[in-house]
Design a protein around this motif. Structure first.
Motif, short mmCIF file in Angstrom:
data_model
loop_
_atom_site.label_atom_id
_atom_site.label_comp_id
_atom_site.label_asym_id
_atom_site.label_seq_id
_atom_site.Cartn_x
_atom_site.Cartn_y
_atom_site.Cartn_z
N LEU A 55 0.44 -9.39 -7.49
CA LEU A 55 0.22 -7.95 -7.64
C LEU A 55 -1.21 -7.54 -7.35
N PRO A 58 -3.66 -6.88 -2.00
CA PRO A 58 -3.08 -5.76 -1.24
C PRO A 58 -1.96 -6.22 -0.32
N ARG A 59 -2.09 -7.42 0.24
CA ARG A 59 -1.05 -7.90 1.14
C ARG A 59 -0.32 -9.11 0.57
N SER A 64 5.27 -1.39 -1.15
CA SER A 64 4.52 -0.29 -0.57
C SER A 64 4.50 0.90 -1.52
N ALA A 65 4.94 0.67 -2.76
CA ALA A 65 4.83 1.71 -3.78
C ALA A 65 4.29 1.11 -5.06
N GLY A 66 3.34 0.20 -4.92
CA GLY A 66 2.62 -0.35 -6.05
C GLY A 66 3.54 -0.93 -7.10
N THR A 67 3.09 -0.80 -8.37
CA THR A 67 3.89 -1.41 -9.43
C THR A 67 5.17 -0.62 -9.70
N ARG A 68 5.24 0.64 -9.24
CA ARG A 68 6.49 1.37 -9.42
C ARG A 68 7.64 0.58 -8.80
#
Lengths: 245, 274
Positions: A55, A58-59, A64-68
């Protein structure tokens, strides 16, 4: 000389590989977890087919929506294994990331519960990890429950703690009995020294095993390719554990 | 959409507003945060989406914040959030603890315009006892007992974040940090700082459109070069770890924090206006 961090990473890797536990096809590792990250990289470098979602990178994850997106994925049961820690951990595998004293932590305030109240219940397998092994961390009963180790039978829950790894020992958790059993003590520790440093009651066999050292193949992997993967994200950790590598 | 200055953007955040802030790794508008402090904003209610770090600690220390809802408050590698801890100890900050997916879910409910959404987990956590606004019902679709938590929709008054670029129409590019779209959709208004302007419409580019938040959600935009500093901005620049470590050290004391504010929030602005 084998570093304590290397031993803990190897112990975590063995717990991940445990054939008796639910399968670990997709493992997510949080930002502040260099030793769990090292354990997962170790397995990957040794050829174990696990998907790693890191987490902090970045890669390093498919989101592509973070921790959501992580939590949505976990809610569906598509994260098999997660690591959780705690400012306090008790003998029923409850974890407290909130604080001590009166709500919300008037004596000591911890950072907060993060995703634990959700992840602990929706993830089939959790490994509890905390380097500090002391009576102030491993308590008879947490002051506040961020996430419970056990739930009543009517509460939706996919799994709970498989084990607790500390800087001194490995405990297995038996959810049916709601109790930890000492599995092994790290070199330099004894059954008695671990008992003295643990605030909660637990079971122990008559003869307690010593936590195995990583074998030469694992050590070489940790000091080579695992370190190389970790250097960008955990520079301080790498410098401390592998100063001359 | 007309561009405004960062100071003018700060004027659009009223005292007492519920302000959503992204976490430290996700486009924090620190230039705007500094402007809010210089403007003497008071009694803000901050929402960490879903956690909080440097910017929140700075605003709390500067006396701008009355309340915080968040799932975690930390400076990450730099350690604890010292001004947050000091304000809790003094009793000057009303803290509402949450858990990350609950904050996302409450925003998603607002985004959909529904009054609540369910979420698994949380049952058995002491968070529930301290969240009278979170309810437990039995899953009406289950044949038997299946308790589940309902979370109310949460619409922030203002969402603030720092994007990579904007176009003349007011669309803003956030790259892969698409969770910011959820916040922008849920908030009544979004105020955005950007590194630079894009010469072309972001939504007309097939590659850029997916990482773009449409102007329909954006109220005003200001250009702030290196506007996320000392935090990172996607692959544009990295986090200034040495600065964060210095902040963590200074902010341990009231005097140290005051010196930090003078140097990096007030004097730095006087220099740039001079």
């Amino acid at each position: 000389m084998i570093q304590p961090e290397e031993r803990m990473a190897a112990a975590l890797a063995r717990l991940i590989l445990d054939p008796a536990a639910p399968p670990a096809r997709h493992v997510a590792v949080g930002a502040a977890s260099p030793i769990p990250a090292a354990a997962c990289w170790l397995l990957r470098k040794l050829g174990t087919p696990i998907r790693l979602s890191l987490l902090h990178r970045p890669r390093g994850n498919p989101f592509s929506a973070g921790t959501r997106e992580l939590f949505d994925l976990a809610g569906q049961g598509r994260i098999d294994l997660f690591f959780l820690g705690g400012g306090q951990i008790d003998g029923q595998a409850n974890i407290n990331l909130i604080g001590t004293g009166d709500w919300p932590g008037t004596a000591a305030r911890f950072p907060g519960s993060f995703g634990s109240a959700f992840m602990y219940l929706v993830t089939p397998r959790t490994i509890l990890f905390r380097e500090e092994h002391s009576p102030r961390v491993l308590v008879p009963r947490v002051d506040f429950i961020s996430a419970p180790g056990l739930s009543p039978p009517d509460v939706f829950r996919r799994g709970t703690a498989q084990a607790l790894l500390t800087g001194k020992a490995v405990f297995r958790f038996d959810a049916a009995r709601g109790r930890f059993t000492l599995a092994s003590v790290h070199p330099g520790e004894t059954a008695e020294s671990v008992r003295a440093a643990t605030g909660f009651a637990y079971d122990a066999p008559e003869t307690v095993a010593t936590t195995a050292d990583p074998d030469p193949e694992w050590l070489a992997a940790l000091r080579g390719p695992v370190r190389a993967e970790m250097l960008e994200t955990y520079p301080e950790f790498c410098r401390r554990v592998w100063p001359t590598a | 959409m007309p561009l405004v200055s960062v100071e003018e953007l700060a004027d659009l955040v009223p005292d007492g507003a519920l302000v959503a802030l992204p976490p430290d790794n996700s486009l924090v508008p620190n230039a705007l945060v500094r402007a809010l402090i210089r403007a003497g904003r008071r009694a803000l209610r901050l929402l960490g989406v879903p956690v909080s770090g440097y910017a929140t600690d700075l605003l709390i220390g500067a006396g701008c914040v009355a309340a915080l809802e968040s799932s975690g408050v930390t400076l990450g590698e730099a350690g604890v959030a010292p001004r947050f801890l000091a304000a809790l100890k003094r009793g000057t900050l009303a803290m509402t603890d949450a858990t990350c997916p609950a904050i996302h879910t409450m925003l998603q409910a607002a985004e959909k315009g529904v009054p609540f959404m369910p979420l698994r987990g949380i049952l058995g956590s002491d968070l529930l006892a301290h969240r009278p606004d979170w309810k437990v019902i039995n899953n009406p679709f289950a044949p038997g007992a299946d308790p589940i938590v309902l979370l109310p929709a949460l619409a922030p008054d203002v969402a603030i974040f720092h994007a990579m670029m904007a176009d003349d129409d007011g669309n803003v590019h956030v790259g892969r940090r698409h969770e910011l779209a959820t916040v922008a959709h849920a908030a009544r208004r979004s105020l955005v700082t950007v590194e630079r302007m894009s010469p072309r419409n972001l939504l007309e580019d097939e590659h850029l459109a997916a990482g773009t938040i449409a102007a329909v959600y954006v109220e005003a935009i200001a250009i702030a070069e290196r506007g996320a500093w000392p935090l990172a901005l996607l692959d544009e620049y990295a986090v200034d770890s040495a600065h964060l470590a210095e902040y963590a050290r200074l902010a341990r004391s009231d005097a140290g924090f005051g010196a930090y504010l003078d140097r990096h929030v007030f004097e730095a602005a006087r220099r740039s206006f001079a």
